[in-house]
Design a protein around this motif. Structure first.
Motif, short mmCIF file in Angstrom:
data_model
loop_
_atom_site.label_atom_id
_atom_site.label_comp_id
_atom_site.label_asym_id
_atom_site.label_seq_id
_atom_site.Cartn_x
_atom_site.Cartn_y
_atom_site.Cartn_z
N UNK A 31 0.88 -1.06 0.01
CA UNK A 31 -0.05 -0.12 -0.12
C UNK A 31 1.09 1.25 -0.05
N UNK A 32 0.93 1.79 -1.12
CA UNK A 32 1.99 2.88 -1.30
C UNK A 32 1.18 4.24 -0.69
N UNK A 33 1.61 4.91 0.32
CA UNK A 33 1.69 6.13 0.79
C UNK A 33 2.48 7.30 0.21
N UNK A 34 1.71 8.15 -0.57
CA UNK A 34 2.86 9.30 -1.41
C UNK A 34 3.12 10.44 -0.13
N UNK A 35 3.29 9.97 1.02
CA UNK A 35 3.69 10.99 2.03
C UNK A 35 4.40 10.39 2.86
N UNK A 36 5.39 11.25 3.84
CA UNK A 36 6.19 10.59 4.71
C UNK A 36 5.61 9.99 5.84
N UNK A 37 6.34 9.27 6.57
CA UNK A 37 6.14 8.55 7.71
C UNK A 37 5.81 9.43 8.96
N UNK A 74 2.15 8.66 -6.07
CA UNK A 74 0.86 8.44 -6.81
C UNK A 74 1.38 7.86 -8.21
N UNK A 75 2.28 8.49 -8.98
CA UNK A 75 2.78 8.27 -10.29
C UNK A 75 3.36 6.90 -10.28
N UNK A 76 4.16 6.49 -9.01
CA UNK A 76 4.62 5.10 -9.16
C UNK A 76 3.60 4.11 -9.29
N UNK A 85 -1.72 -5.98 -6.35
CA UNK A 85 -0.55 -5.98 -5.22
C UNK A 85 0.32 -4.70 -5.14
N UNK A 86 -0.13 -3.84 -5.87
CA UNK A 86 0.49 -2.45 -5.58
C UNK A 86 -0.78 -1.39 -5.61
N UNK A 87 -1.13 -0.86 -4.36
CA UNK A 87 -2.24 0.19 -4.14
C UNK A 87 -1.96 1.29 -3.72
N UNK A 253 -6.88 1.21 -6.62
CA UNK A 253 -5.93 0.19 -7.44
C UNK A 253 -5.66 0.97 -8.95
N UNK A 254 -4.70 0.57 -9.59
CA UNK A 254 -4.57 0.85 -11.02
C UNK A 254 -5.55 0.82 -11.85
#
Length: 320
Positions: A31-37, A74-76, A85-87, A253-254
């Motif tokens: 789960x991609x989070x497009x911001x920092x931890x 987000x682009x990734x 498998x990549x959300x 999802x893509x």
């Protein structure tokens, strides 16, 4: 081919069938989070990934890919393999404001993604350094009018929801405050606590701990109506009409992800959001479980895109 070779080939094919038929998810999901931890987006994504993973019997791993206002992560995902498998779990402001701020955006919010569901909402709030002699929105308006340009307003960056909400407030209230953009809400909040800046408009999850510790003073919520999370806190609009915004966090999802995978994610996400224990977990993070279905979520995305396109154009905000 000999009889033995045919027999061996048949055995190999048969052994491969269970692997091909394995139900989703058969391996860890990112789960991609497009911001920092440590930010509000991350604070929502981590309990969600843990809970949805428990429901589906597989690891859901948060992958922080920060940068460019959320565009990098987000682009990734937009360029990733559409196999489930990549959300993406992102905040609405990045998803619906960034396309109008940047000259080159590596994703199309309507074409490159399939909305799975809105996960949570959180109020935006107006907070100040406790040393500032204001306790109400009217106090802030009065002080700002008496000292034009003296107050410094922090934001998570040019064109962020923090910034645009602040500009809405300045325009509606007829006040002049100096905008100070930072690289993320965490840096802005740090300087607000230390007194380097005086005011900010930000998400409740990102400042809740500071307010509870007495390091920041909560003045108002920016929601259209009072928030169930903060029922005794007035809205900004009660004093300055027309100033409101709310932060949502959504799972995507893509585009072209298999229908059966998207359907399973939607079903399990909707069920999780009705779980009382998970709802309480979100409340502890300063957010509420979302209650809208996927169709309504898609409508909200389109409405937000139209709204922020107008506001970004009106304010002249941009990021090179």
């Amino acid at each position: 081919m000999t009889r033995w070779m045919k027999f061996a080939a048949a055995i190999l094919c048969a052994s491969a069938l269970p692997a091909l038929a394995q139900p989703y998810p058969s391996r860890p999901v990112s789960i991609v989070v497009p911001h920092g931890a440590g930010g509000a987006n991350d604070a929502i994504a981590r309990p969600f990934s843990h809970a949805i993973g428990a429901r589906l019997g597989q690891s859901f791993i948060v992958d922080n890919r920060a940068g460019a206002g959320g565009n990098i992560g987000t682009g990734y995902v937009a360029r990733g393999t559409p196999d489930g498998y990549t959300l993406l779990l992102t905040v609405g402001s990045s998803y619906t404001i960034s396309p109008f701020l940047y000259k080159a955006v590596p994703f199309d919010p309507l074409k490159d993604f399939e909305p799975i569901g809105m996960v949570a909402t959180a109020p935006y709030v107006l907070v100040v350094n406790p040393a500032l002699p204001v306790k109400t929105v009217q106090d802030l308006v009065t002080l700002a009018r008496s000292q034009p340009g003296a107050l410094h307003m922090a934001s998570a960056g040019n064109g962020s929801l923090d910034h645009l909400l602040g500009e809405m407030f300045k325009s509606a209230a007829g006040v002049d405050m100096v905008h100070v953009p930072y690289r993320g809400a965490s840096a802005a909040n740090t300087d607000l606590v230390s007194g380097q800046v005086s005011v900010t408009f930000t998400s409740w999850p990102s400042v809740m701990s500071f307010v509870n510790a007495g390091k920041l003073r909560l003045i108002a919520v920016a929601s259209p109506a009072r928030s169930p999370l903060l029922p005794n806190v007035p809205t900004i609009a009660e004093t300055v009409p027309g100033v409101s915004a709310i932060s949502w966090y959504g799972l995507f999802a893509p585009a072209a992800t298999p229908k059966e995978v998207s359907a399973k994610l939607r079903t399990e996400t909707a069920a999780l959001l009705k779980d009382k224990a998970f709802q309480e977990t979100l409340k502890a993070q300063g957010a509420e479980a979302a209650t809208v279905d996927t169709a309504r979520f898609s409508e909200i995305i389109r409405t937000d895109l139209q709204q922020w396109a107008r506001i970004v154009k009106a304010t002249g905000a941009h990021v090179d």
